[in-house]
Design a protein around this motif. Sequence first.
Motif, PDB file in Angstrom:
ATOM      1  N   GLY A  11      -8.447   6.332   0.708  1.00  0.00           N
ATOM      2  CA  GLY A  11      -8.088   6.645   2.085  1.00  0.00           C
ATOM      3  C   GLY A  11      -6.779   6.016   2.534  1.00  0.00           C
ATOM      4  O   GLY A  11      -6.091   6.554   3.393  1.00  0.00           O
ATOM      5  N   GLU A  12      -6.436   4.881   1.959  1.00  0.00           N
ATOM      6  CA  GLU A  12      -5.229   4.156   2.370  1.00  0.00           C
ATOM      7  C   GLU A  12      -4.107   4.207   1.329  1.00  0.00           C
ATOM      8  O   GLU A  12      -3.092   3.542   1.487  1.00  0.00           O
ATOM      9  CB  GLU A  12      -5.582   2.690   2.659  1.00  0.00           C
ATOM     10  CG  GLU A  12      -6.525   2.508   3.819  1.00  0.00           C
ATOM     11  CD  GLU A  12      -5.899   2.861   5.155  1.00  0.00           C
ATOM     12  OE1 GLU A  12      -4.655   2.857   5.269  1.00  0.00           O
ATOM     13  OE2 GLU A  12      -6.665   3.164   6.083  1.00  0.00           O
ATOM     14  N   ARG A  13      -4.301   4.990   0.274  1.00  0.00           N
ATOM     15  CA  ARG A  13      -3.352   4.976  -0.847  1.00  0.00           C
ATOM     16  C   ARG A  13      -1.911   5.203  -0.440  1.00  0.00           C
ATOM     17  O   ARG A  13      -1.031   4.413  -0.776  1.00  0.00           O
ATOM     18  CB  ARG A  13      -3.749   6.005  -1.899  1.00  0.00           C
ATOM     19  CG  ARG A  13      -2.824   5.931  -3.125  1.00  0.00           C
ATOM     20  CD  ARG A  13      -2.963   7.094  -4.013  1.00  0.00           C
ATOM     21  NE  ARG A  13      -2.310   8.232  -3.391  1.00  0.00           N
ATOM     22  CZ  ARG A  13      -2.075   9.382  -3.994  1.00  0.00           C
ATOM     23  NH1 ARG A  13      -2.473   9.554  -5.218  1.00  0.00           N
ATOM     24  NH2 ARG A  13      -1.479  10.353  -3.376  1.00  0.00           N
ATOM     25  N   ASP A  14      -1.635   6.276   0.288  1.00  0.00           N
ATOM     26  CA  ASP A  14      -0.243   6.598   0.595  1.00  0.00           C
ATOM     27  C   ASP A  14       0.415   5.512   1.439  1.00  0.00           C
ATOM     28  O   ASP A  14       1.552   5.113   1.178  1.00  0.00           O
ATOM     29  CB  ASP A  14      -0.147   7.958   1.281  1.00  0.00           C
ATOM     30  CG  ASP A  14      -0.469   9.096   0.324  1.00  0.00           C
ATOM     31  OD1 ASP A  14      -0.385   8.897  -0.908  1.00  0.00           O
ATOM     32  OD2 ASP A  14      -0.823  10.185   0.798  1.00  0.00           O
ATOM     33  N   ARG A  15      -0.309   5.025   2.433  1.00  0.00           N
ATOM     34  CA  ARG A  15       0.254   3.964   3.278  1.00  0.00           C
ATOM     35  C   ARG A  15       0.482   2.694   2.462  1.00  0.00           C
ATOM     36  O   ARG A  15       1.534   2.047   2.570  1.00  0.00           O
ATOM     37  CB  ARG A  15      -0.694   3.688   4.445  1.00  0.00           C
ATOM     38  CG  ARG A  15      -0.114   2.731   5.452  1.00  0.00           C
ATOM     39  CD  ARG A  15      -0.976   2.712   6.683  1.00  0.00           C
ATOM     40  NE  ARG A  15      -1.509   1.368   6.807  1.00  0.00           N
ATOM     41  CZ  ARG A  15      -2.456   1.029   7.615  1.00  0.00           C
ATOM     42  NH1 ARG A  15      -3.054   1.930   8.364  1.00  0.00           N
ATOM     43  NH2 ARG A  15      -2.851  -0.215   7.707  1.00  0.00           N
ATOM     44  N   LEU A  16      -0.479   2.346   1.635  1.00  0.00           N
ATOM     45  CA  LEU A  16      -0.360   1.160   0.801  1.00  0.00           C
ATOM     46  C   LEU A  16       0.838   1.261  -0.142  1.00  0.00           C
ATOM     47  O   LEU A  16       1.658   0.344  -0.234  1.00  0.00           O
ATOM     48  CB  LEU A  16      -1.650   0.973  -0.002  1.00  0.00           C
ATOM     49  CG  LEU A  16      -1.669  -0.111  -1.061  1.00  0.00           C
ATOM     50  CD1 LEU A  16      -1.467  -1.482  -0.437  1.00  0.00           C
ATOM     51  CD2 LEU A  16      -2.967  -0.068  -1.846  1.00  0.00           C
ATOM     52  N   VAL A  17       0.957   2.382  -0.820  1.00  0.00           N
ATOM     53  CA  VAL A  17       2.039   2.568  -1.795  1.00  0.00           C
ATOM     54  C   VAL A  17       3.398   2.573  -1.106  1.00  0.00           C
ATOM     55  O   VAL A  17       4.351   1.942  -1.583  1.00  0.00           O
ATOM     56  CB  VAL A  17       1.816   3.858  -2.618  1.00  0.00           C
ATOM     57  CG1 VAL A  17       3.043   4.217  -3.425  1.00  0.00           C
ATOM     58  CG2 VAL A  17       0.605   3.691  -3.524  1.00  0.00           C
ATOM     59  N   GLU A  92      -2.310  -7.928  -3.252  1.00  0.00           N
ATOM     60  CA  GLU A  92      -2.383  -8.688  -1.999  1.00  0.00           C
ATOM     61  C   GLU A  92      -2.271  -7.765  -0.795  1.00  0.00           C
ATOM     62  O   GLU A  92      -2.998  -7.917   0.187  1.00  0.00           O
ATOM     63  CB  GLU A  92      -1.269  -9.743  -1.960  1.00  0.00           C
ATOM     64  CG  GLU A  92      -1.407 -10.822  -2.998  1.00  0.00           C
ATOM     65  CD  GLU A  92      -2.703 -11.576  -2.904  1.00  0.00           C
ATOM     66  OE1 GLU A  92      -3.105 -11.967  -1.791  1.00  0.00           O
ATOM     67  OE2 GLU A  92      -3.350 -11.767  -3.949  1.00  0.00           O
ATOM     68  N   GLN A  93      -1.355  -6.801  -0.868  1.00  0.00           N
ATOM     69  CA  GLN A  93      -1.196  -5.859   0.239  1.00  0.00           C
ATOM     70  C   GLN A  93      -2.448  -5.011   0.410  1.00  0.00           C
ATOM     71  O   GLN A  93      -2.856  -4.731   1.534  1.00  0.00           O
ATOM     72  CB  GLN A  93       0.041  -4.983   0.026  1.00  0.00           C
ATOM     73  CG  GLN A  93       1.319  -5.755   0.247  1.00  0.00           C
ATOM     74  CD  GLN A  93       2.557  -4.941  -0.080  1.00  0.00           C
ATOM     75  OE1 GLN A  93       2.647  -4.319  -1.131  1.00  0.00           O
ATOM     76  NE2 GLN A  93       3.522  -4.960   0.818  1.00  0.00           N
ATOM     77  N   ALA A  94      -3.052  -4.612  -0.689  1.00  0.00           N
ATOM     78  CA  ALA A  94      -4.295  -3.831  -0.601  1.00  0.00           C
ATOM     79  C   ALA A  94      -5.385  -4.660   0.063  1.00  0.00           C
ATOM     80  O   ALA A  94      -6.114  -4.165   0.934  1.00  0.00           O
ATOM     81  CB  ALA A  94      -4.739  -3.382  -1.988  1.00  0.00           C
ATOM     82  N   GLY A  95      -5.500  -5.921  -0.310  1.00  0.00           N
ATOM     83  CA  GLY A  95      -6.501  -6.790   0.296  1.00  0.00           C
ATOM     84  C   GLY A  95      -6.296  -6.937   1.791  1.00  0.00           C
ATOM     85  O   GLY A  95      -7.249  -6.845   2.578  1.00  0.00           O
ATOM     86  N   ARG A  96      -5.036  -7.148   2.212  1.00  0.00           N
ATOM     87  CA  ARG A  96      -4.754  -7.284   3.647  1.00  0.00           C
ATOM     88  C   ARG A  96      -5.006  -5.985   4.403  1.00  0.00           C
ATOM     89  O   ARG A  96      -5.490  -6.001   5.528  1.00  0.00           O
ATOM     90  CB  ARG A  96      -3.313  -7.734   3.859  1.00  0.00           C
ATOM     91  CG  ARG A  96      -3.108  -9.210   3.605  1.00  0.00           C
ATOM     92  CD  ARG A  96      -1.758  -9.682   4.093  1.00  0.00           C
ATOM     93  NE  ARG A  96      -0.651  -8.977   3.503  1.00  0.00           N
ATOM     94  CZ  ARG A  96      -0.052  -9.305   2.364  1.00  0.00           C
ATOM     95  NH1 ARG A  96      -0.469 -10.334   1.680  1.00  0.00           N
ATOM     96  NH2 ARG A  96       0.967  -8.616   1.907  1.00  0.00           N
ATOM     97  N   LEU A  97      -4.683  -4.866   3.787  1.00  0.00           N
ATOM     98  CA  LEU A  97      -4.859  -3.567   4.436  1.00  0.00           C
ATOM     99  C   LEU A  97      -6.335  -3.215   4.576  1.00  0.00           C
ATOM    100  O   LEU A  97      -6.755  -2.661   5.591  1.00  0.00           O
ATOM    101  CB  LEU A  97      -4.143  -2.481   3.612  1.00  0.00           C
ATOM    102  CG  LEU A  97      -4.140  -1.069   4.164  1.00  0.00           C
ATOM    103  CD1 LEU A  97      -3.335  -1.001   5.453  1.00  0.00           C
ATOM    104  CD2 LEU A  97      -3.555  -0.113   3.149  1.00  0.00           C
TER     105      LEU A  97
END
Length: 160
Positions: A11-17, A92-97
């Motif tokens: 669900g958050e892939r595009d924003r995360l990448v 780390e960004q994935a964890g925070r998101l």
Amino acid sequence: MTVDLAALLVGERDRLVDDWARSLGRLLPAFTHRPVHDLTAAGRAVVDGLVRYLETSEPGVLRTLASHDAVVRLLGAVEFPEVLRSLMALREQAGRLLEPQIAGAAAQARAYGGLVAATDLLLGELARVEQHRRRPAAEVGAAAIDLEQHLVAETRRALR
């Protein structure tokens, strides 16, 4: 309630990448001159591979990911330690998101633990690919210990 980490990542892939690709130039100077589309392609491949691994628990998924064209281009363009750091930054960004989307500290810790484990396995696969690419087979065994120690140190640093 069990957290579906794979579904959250999808669900958050595009924003995360996109966030990760934009941040790499600031975080790691080696990535300053890399085209953003190369970074986003590598980021999408990594997130998709981690999702498939989280869904299946099949290590072969990570071996396939380590040989994905976008990941191989990244390995060829930037020094290996920088690639390791970039993937830890993505973790780390994935964890925070994802943290605000997971209710409860225990569930957050389990989800992040799953993300750390999957990423560490990927880093191990990438390390093996890099060893075989740069060293003759006879030297790989001796270098594996040094690389393993480096991965452990980087993982501990990222967890801090």
